[in-house]
Scaffold this motif. Structure first.
Motif, mmCIF file in Angstrom:
data_model
loop_
_atom_site.group_PDB
_atom_site.id
_atom_site.type_symbol
_atom_site.label_atom_id
_atom_site.label_comp_id
_atom_site.label_asym_id
_atom_site.label_seq_id
_atom_site.Cartn_x
_atom_site.Cartn_y
_atom_site.Cartn_z
ATOM 1 N N ASP A 123 22.289 93.271 53.280
ATOM 2 C CA ASP A 123 22.026 93.830 54.595
ATOM 3 C C ASP A 123 21.976 95.354 54.502
ATOM 4 N N LYS A 124 21.728 95.991 55.613
ATOM 5 C CA LYS A 124 21.636 97.445 55.630
ATOM 6 C C LYS A 124 23.002 98.065 55.320
ATOM 7 N N ASP A 125 23.052 98.850 54.252
ATOM 8 C CA ASP A 125 24.238 99.616 53.841
ATOM 9 C C ASP A 125 25.412 98.737 53.409
ATOM 10 N N LYS A 126 25.198 97.458 53.205
ATOM 11 C CA LYS A 126 26.287 96.604 52.732
ATOM 12 C C LYS A 126 25.733 95.334 52.088
ATOM 13 N N VAL A 127 26.572 94.710 51.277
ATOM 14 C CA VAL A 127 26.233 93.428 50.650
ATOM 15 C C VAL A 127 27.419 92.490 50.874
ATOM 16 N N THR A 128 27.159 91.332 51.457
ATOM 17 C CA THR A 128 28.201 90.347 51.726
ATOM 18 C C THR A 128 28.226 89.314 50.610
ATOM 19 N N PHE A 129 29.394 89.108 50.028
ATOM 20 C CA PHE A 129 29.568 88.130 48.954
ATOM 21 C C PHE A 129 30.377 86.944 49.466
ATOM 22 N N VAL A 130 30.018 85.762 48.996
ATOM 23 C CA VAL A 130 30.768 84.548 49.285
ATOM 24 C C VAL A 130 30.873 83.735 48.003
ATOM 25 N N VAL A 131 32.085 83.345 47.653
ATOM 26 C CA VAL A 131 32.317 82.414 46.541
ATOM 27 C C VAL A 131 32.968 81.172 47.126
ATOM 28 N N LEU A 132 32.417 80.024 46.802
ATOM 29 C CA LEU A 132 32.844 78.771 47.422
ATOM 30 C C LEU A 132 33.025 77.690 46.379
ATOM 31 N N ASP A 133 34.117 76.949 46.482
ATOM 32 C CA ASP A 133 34.235 75.699 45.732
ATOM 33 C C ASP A 133 34.820 74.638 46.657
ATOM 34 N N LEU A 134 34.263 73.461 46.584
ATOM 35 C CA LEU A 134 34.692 72.354 47.445
ATOM 36 C C LEU A 134 35.729 71.514 46.715
ATOM 37 N N GLY A 135 36.813 72.170 46.315
ATOM 38 C CA GLY A 135 37.865 71.500 45.556
ATOM 39 C C GLY A 135 39.076 71.180 46.406
ATOM 40 N N VAL A 136 40.267 71.388 45.816
ATOM 41 C CA VAL A 136 41.500 71.002 46.508
ATOM 42 C C VAL A 136 42.061 72.120 47.373
ATOM 43 N N GLY A 137 41.625 73.355 47.165
ATOM 44 C CA GLY A 137 42.172 74.452 47.945
ATOM 45 C C GLY A 137 43.386 75.070 47.277
ATOM 46 N N ILE A 138 43.662 76.312 47.616
ATOM 47 C CA ILE A 138 44.749 77.043 46.966
ATOM 48 C C ILE A 138 46.107 76.407 47.252
ATOM 49 N N LEU A 139 46.353 76.018 48.498
ATOM 50 C CA LEU A 139 47.669 75.498 48.865
ATOM 51 C C LEU A 139 48.033 74.245 48.084
ATOM 52 N N ASP A 140 47.048 73.400 47.811
ATOM 53 C CA ASP A 140 47.308 72.178 47.062
ATOM 54 C C ASP A 140 47.379 72.415 45.561
ATOM 55 N N SER A 141 46.998 73.611 45.097
ATOM 56 C CA SER A 141 47.037 73.901 43.661
ATOM 57 C C SER A 141 48.297 74.652 43.258
ATOM 58 N N LEU A 142 49.126 75.020 44.244
ATOM 59 C CA LEU A 142 50.361 75.728 43.934
ATOM 60 C C LEU A 142 51.444 74.743 43.511
ATOM 61 N N ALA A 143 52.250 75.168 42.540
ATOM 62 C CA ALA A 143 53.381 74.345 42.082
ATOM 63 C C ALA A 143 54.674 74.985 42.595
ATOM 64 N N ARG A 144 55.176 74.457 43.685
ATOM 65 C CA ARG A 144 56.437 74.955 44.235
ATOM 66 C C ARG A 144 57.561 74.031 43.802
ATOM 67 N N ASP A 145 58.552 74.586 43.112
ATOM 68 C CA ASP A 145 59.652 73.743 42.671
ATOM 69 C C ASP A 145 60.585 73.429 43.851
ATOM 70 N N TYR A 146 61.642 72.696 43.560
ATOM 71 C CA TYR A 146 62.547 72.228 44.614
ATOM 72 C C TYR A 146 63.124 73.393 45.411
ATOM 73 N N TRP A 147 63.503 74.466 44.710
ATOM 74 C CA TRP A 147 64.140 75.590 45.398
ATOM 75 C C TRP A 147 63.125 76.361 46.241
ATOM 76 N N ASP A 148 61.881 76.431 45.779
ATOM 77 C CA ASP A 148 60.841 77.081 46.580
ATOM 78 C C ASP A 148 60.611 76.336 47.888
ATOM 79 N N VAL A 149 60.501 75.013 47.786
ATOM 80 C CA VAL A 149 60.276 74.200 48.979
ATOM 81 C C VAL A 149 61.466 74.309 49.932
ATOM 82 N N LEU A 150 62.683 74.255 49.357
ATOM 83 C CA LEU A 150 63.886 74.342 50.188
ATOM 84 C C LEU A 150 63.978 75.706 50.877
#
Length: 349
Positions: free
Chosen positions: A230-257
């Motif tokens: 676009d005028k004076d700017k460029v918009t970038f988008v990166v997309l993956d239709l996977g599991v999402g960041i929240l489902d890829s995090l490994a929170r141990d027992y103490w993190d969840v607690l």
């Protein structure tokens, strides 16, 4: 069971016969979407087409847009056509507002349904709004599409997209060169000196792609990179239709607690991922280091207007008040992760 009038039954029968004829006549070497007239036809009293929201901006009207995308992927309104394939119609007629993120997600879902079994083709109507219709053409959404007569729409010069399939192999040299060419075109568009370094902008793309590689559940673990000039700017988008960041995090027992006692919401958990408060579920040493580096690049001014959409949370790094949790559970969440940011001439200083 409620019966249709004779006129509606005849219309439905005629449309289905015409659809089958068009399907068998399509050019086999082209990506072709069967054409259906603008008149709606019915099955069991329900219309086949899926209507997009009037405000089709994913980052602004997140909840309604995600609901539309989930309905499209579910294929609940698809009709069967020969060889076990399916077809469904998308109606963008009443769209008044649209953004680049929505066009990218829509295109990725259509491509995924075309590549997945059972194959599902899509057809649709462009918005009546001339502004939105022109935006869709400039976004590159129609670059690989064909009209109802099998004629390609042609290449758009206002955008550039790159679809990468990793599978179990490394990113090949050709794809890396394609990413570099997009960055160089960005510099030319923004009239930035060719000698100006662009390593930080490349690093952001590499870190984002590393997350997409690890957790994409799309066909061949693919992800998509798009840039709109676009005028004076460029918009970038990166997309993956996977599991999402929240489902890829490994929170141990103490993190969840700890999150439970401190009443941390999903929004706060996702914000914590960009501060590297959690490990990655893949247990790789390099995993989850990319998110803090992306945030650092934004803080350093290398990227602007950074937004991240993952699962049921949308983060706005410019204005934290706009960050939100838009869905109460996974059944209403976004399947995957989307990164959106803007580059201007100031980003390369």
């Amino acid at each position: 069971m409620r019966r249709h009038s004779r006129k509606k039954r005849k219309r439905r029968s005629y449309e289905l016969r015409r659809l089958r004829r068009l399907y068998w006549k399509k050019p086999r070497h082209k990506l072709y979407t069967p054409y259906i007239s603008s008149k709606s036809y019915f099955s069991n009293g329900k219309e086949y087409h899926i209507k997009a929201p009037v405000d089709f901006r994913l980052l602004e009207n997140t909840q309604e847009c995600v609901r539309f995308f989930r309905l499209l992927k579910s294929q609940k309104k698809a009709v069967s056509i020969p060889n076990g394939k399916k077809f469904q119609r998308i109606d963008l007629k009443k769209v008044k507002h649209i953004d680049f993120s929505s066009t990218m997600v829509l295109g990725a879902i259509i491509d995924e349904m075309r590549d997945n079994a059972p194959v599902c083709y899509c057809s649709g109507r462009l918005p009546d709004s001339s502004k939105c219709s022109a935006y869709i053409r400039q976004s590159g959404f129609l670059d690989t599409r064909y009209n109802g007569h099998g004629v390609p729409y042609g290449q758009s010069f206002g955008s550039k997209s790159l679809r990468i399939e990793r599978g179990q192999t490394k990113l090949d040299v050709q794809k890396v060169l394609s990413i570099v060419s997009i960055i160089k075109r960005t510099k030319d568009h923004l009239k930035v000196a060719s000698t100006t370094r662009h390593y930080r902008q490349m690093d952001v793309i590499k870190e984002i792609c590393g997350n997409a590689f690890g957790w994409s559940r799309a066909i061949n673990r693919q992800w998509t990179l798009g840039a709109k000039f676009d005028k004076d700017k460029v918009t970038f988008v990166v997309l993956d239709l996977g599991v999402g960041i929240l489902d890829s995090l490994a929170r141990d027992y103490w993190d969840v607690l700890k999150d439970l006692f401190m009443n941390h919401s999903e929004k706060q958990v996702l914000e914590g991922a960009f501060l590297r408060k959690y490990k990655s579920a893949s247990e790789d040493n390099n995993r989850n280091r990319g998110l803090p580096s992306i945030k650092k690049a934004f803080n350093d001014g290398c990227v602007e207007q950074l937004n991240v959409l993952a699962n049921n949370v949308c983060l706005d790094f410019v204005n934290s008040k706009k960050s939100k949790k838009f869905a109460s559970n996974k059944n209403k969440a976004f399947d995957g992760t989307l990164y959106s940011w803007v580059l201007t001439a100031d980003s390369f200083k």
